[in-house]
Design a protein around this motif. Structure first.
Motif, PDB file in Angstrom:
ATOM      1  N   ALA A   1       0.846  -1.072  -0.018  1.00 60.69           N
ATOM      2  CA  ALA A   1      -0.040  -0.064   0.162  1.00 60.69           C
ATOM      3  C   ALA A   1       0.771   1.358  -0.052  1.00 60.69           C
ATOM      4  O   ALA A   1       1.902   1.199   0.654  1.00 60.69           O
ATOM      5  N   ILE A   2       0.324   2.111  -0.825  1.00 60.15           N
ATOM      6  CA  ILE A   2       0.942   3.536  -0.648  1.00 60.15           C
ATOM      7  C   ILE A   2       0.239   4.163   0.464  1.00 60.15           C
ATOM      8  O   ILE A   2      -0.881   4.704   0.098  1.00 60.15           O
ATOM      9  N   ALA A   3       0.434   4.390   1.380  1.00 58.61           N
ATOM     10  CA  ALA A   3      -0.189   4.727   2.769  1.00 58.61           C
ATOM     11  C   ALA A   3      -0.386   6.225   3.132  1.00 58.61           C
ATOM     12  O   ALA A   3      -1.134   6.652   4.016  1.00 58.61           O
ATOM     13  N   GLY A   4       0.770   6.882   2.363  1.00 57.90           N
ATOM     14  CA  GLY A   4       0.890   8.425   2.835  1.00 57.90           C
ATOM     15  C   GLY A   4       2.075   9.049   2.466  1.00 57.90           C
ATOM     16  O   GLY A   4       2.657   8.584   1.602  1.00 57.90           O
ATOM     17  N   GLY A   5       2.225  10.373   3.029  1.00 51.68           N
ATOM     18  CA  GLY A   5       3.487  10.784   2.725  1.00 51.68           C
ATOM     19  C   GLY A   5       3.515  12.505   3.193  1.00 51.68           C
ATOM     20  O   GLY A   5       2.779  12.870   3.920  1.00 51.68           O
ATOM     21  N   ASP A   6       4.301  12.800   2.260  1.00 51.72           N
ATOM     22  CA  ASP A   6       4.384  14.570   2.296  1.00 51.72           C
ATOM     23  C   ASP A   6       4.846  14.960   1.122  1.00 51.72           C
ATOM     24  O   ASP A   6       5.780  14.471   0.440  1.00 51.72           O
ATOM     25  N   THR A   7       4.245  15.978   0.492  1.00 48.58           N
ATOM     26  CA  THR A   7       4.764  16.439  -0.813  1.00 48.58           C
ATOM     27  C   THR A   7       5.090  18.164  -0.403  1.00 48.58           C
ATOM     28  O   THR A   7       3.935  18.980  -0.348  1.00 48.58           O
ATOM     29  N   ASN A   8       6.169  18.479  -0.733  1.00 51.89           N
ATOM     30  CA  ASN A   8       6.667  19.859  -0.668  1.00 51.89           C
ATOM     31  C   ASN A   8       7.255  20.266  -1.912  1.00 51.89           C
ATOM     32  O   ASN A   8       7.512  19.620  -2.688  1.00 51.89           O
ATOM     33  N   SER A   9       7.435  21.681  -2.073  1.00 47.38           N
ATOM     34  CA  SER A   9       8.097  22.096  -3.177  1.00 47.38           C
ATOM     35  C   SER A   9       9.399  23.174  -2.459  1.00 47.38           C
ATOM     36  O   SER A   9       9.037  23.967  -1.604  1.00 47.38           O
ATOM     37  N   TRP A  10      10.156  23.376  -3.482  1.00 46.41           N
ATOM     38  CA  TRP A  10      11.067  24.364  -2.987  1.00 46.41           C
ATOM     39  C   TRP A  10      11.913  24.717  -4.281  1.00 46.41           C
ATOM     40  O   TRP A  10      11.711  24.371  -5.483  1.00 46.41           O
ATOM     41  N   ASP A  11      12.878  25.679  -4.137  1.00 42.85           N
ATOM     42  CA  ASP A  11      13.509  26.026  -5.479  1.00 42.85           C
ATOM     43  C   ASP A  11      14.876  25.219  -5.368  1.00 42.85           C
ATOM     44  O   ASP A  11      15.951  25.747  -5.881  1.00 42.85           O
ATOM     45  N   GLY A  12      14.757  23.939  -5.000  1.00 40.70           N
ATOM     46  CA  GLY A  12      16.034  23.029  -5.231  1.00 40.70           C
ATOM     47  C   GLY A  12      15.691  21.922  -6.132  1.00 40.70           C
ATOM     48  O   GLY A  12      14.708  21.833  -6.901  1.00 40.70           O
ATOM     49  N   ALA A  13      16.605  21.061  -6.007  1.00 45.48           N
ATOM     50  CA  ALA A  13      16.267  19.724  -7.013  1.00 45.48           C
ATOM     51  C   ALA A  13      15.436  18.705  -6.209  1.00 45.48           C
ATOM     52  O   ALA A  13      15.105  18.829  -5.028  1.00 45.48           O
ATOM     53  N   LEU A  14      14.833  17.932  -7.044  1.00 42.50           N
ATOM     54  CA  LEU A  14      14.142  16.868  -6.699  1.00 42.50           C
ATOM     55  C   LEU A  14      14.837  15.900  -5.446  1.00 42.50           C
ATOM     56  O   LEU A  14      15.961  15.457  -5.846  1.00 42.50           O
ATOM     57  N   VAL A  15      13.860  15.570  -4.434  1.00 43.41           N
ATOM     58  CA  VAL A  15      14.483  14.773  -3.704  1.00 43.41           C
ATOM     59  C   VAL A  15      13.245  13.725  -3.205  1.00 43.41           C
ATOM     60  O   VAL A  15      12.072  14.357  -2.944  1.00 43.41           O
TER      61      VAL A  15
END
Ligand SMILES: [Mg+2]
Length: 309
Positions: free
Chosen positions: A115-129
């Motif tokens: 299951a993909i059960a959750g997480g966190d999605t942020n944005s910034w002026d940097g590279a993908l992490v």
């Protein structure tokens, strides 16, 4: 340096009754219920270090971010159950990128019943992490640890090694089912997945078991990709060098008592080939055996993250 920091961290962490296996193995083992343990692991992929977005389809990156975690669960002989996904997205094009990352992750999650059960999605002026944390459950056989090697054990490896940069690093199948099958049907003493290179990861495996390893270099299964890479590049690295030192094979190395190893090698119960590449020895460190039986030191080549200061 990564190892040095883990050693430091372990010295700072007070024991906790819920932590059965702490930092230093492929995953943590936590007491999750009366007599149930959960296995937890996390892995971080960073653009510029682990991949370049203008060279790789984001779906393959998403898939890999999940697959590397499943591989760590496999090396503990844990069944994957759920993951949470943390993304730091570059603001420009971030939405589309996130969609593509998940398009790569979802089919693999489904394939392994995870299951993909959750997480966190942020944005910034940097590279993908992208960081995935996976949770698995142990079978009644318990965890497969790095620390279980016994002197005399044979070292068996799944598949063939080296040259993962040609594509295997993204397309590999985590050896979850293989690990569960072998752990159920055979007596395995210890295991690790090859993330940073056979030589380095074997040295970690036996190091955690307070013994050493002798590798029979002429038996190491070399991938076609490693042969191609050796032929096409001028850095002087042989196919064997690639098999020993390239990271991201995500195959399993297992320590198995000699009679059991013989049975396993005769059965060849997996779809992928198992190869006997050496043994665990008293003398610490990594060695290769000469035809006359002499042991010579083998450098634990592989990939290590560097820290300055
Ligand atoms: Mg690992």
């Amino acid at each position: 340096v990564e190892n040095e920091f883990v050693d430091y961290l372990c010295s700072q962490l007070p024991p906790h009754p819920l932590v059965r296996i702490g930092p230093g193995d492929d995953a943590a083992v936590l007491a999750a219920g009366a007599d149930e343990d959960a296995v937890v692991t996390t892995d971080l992929l960073t653009e510029g270090v682990d991949f370049l977005l203008d060279e790789v389809d984001a779906r393959r990156i998403g898939r890999k971010a999940l697959a590397v975690n499943l591989s760590d669960l496999a090396s503990m002989a844990a069944r994957p159950e759920a993951v949470v996904v943390a993304l730091a997205l570059p603001r420009a094009g971030g939405f589309r990128l996130a969609v593509e990352l998940y398009e790569g992750m979802l089919p693999l999650a489904e394939q392994f019943g995870t299951a993909i059960a959750g997480g966190d999605t942020n944005s910034w002026d940097g590279a993908l992490v992208i960081a995935v944390t996976a949770i698995g459950r142990l079978t009644d056989r318990g965890p497969l640890l790095r620390s279980g090697c016994q002197v005399g054990d044979r070292l068996l490896v799944t598949g063939s090694l080296g040259g993962s940069i040609a594509g295997h690093q993204f397309d590999f199948r985590p050896r979850v089912n293989e690990a569960l099958q072998l752990h159920a049907d055979y007596q395995l003493n210890a295991g690790i997945d090859i993330s940073d290179g056979l030589a380095l990861d074997v040295s970690r495996l036996v190091g955690a078991s307070n013994c050493g390893a002798v590798l029979q270099l002429d038996t190491i299964p070399i991938s076609d990709a490693a042969r191609c890479l050796a032929k096409s590049s001028s850095d002087g690295q042989s196919p064997l060098d690639h098999a020993l030192g390239d990271g991201e094979d995500f195959e399993l190395v297992l320590a198995v008592e000699p009679n059991e190893a013989r049975r396993l090698m005769a059965d060849q119960p997996l779809d992928v080939r198992l190869t006997d590449i050496g043994s665990c020895v008293d003398q610490s460190g990594l060695w290769s055996a000469c035809p006359d039986g002499r042991l010579i030191p083998l450098h634990p080549t592989g990939y290590e993250h560097q820290l300055d200061g």
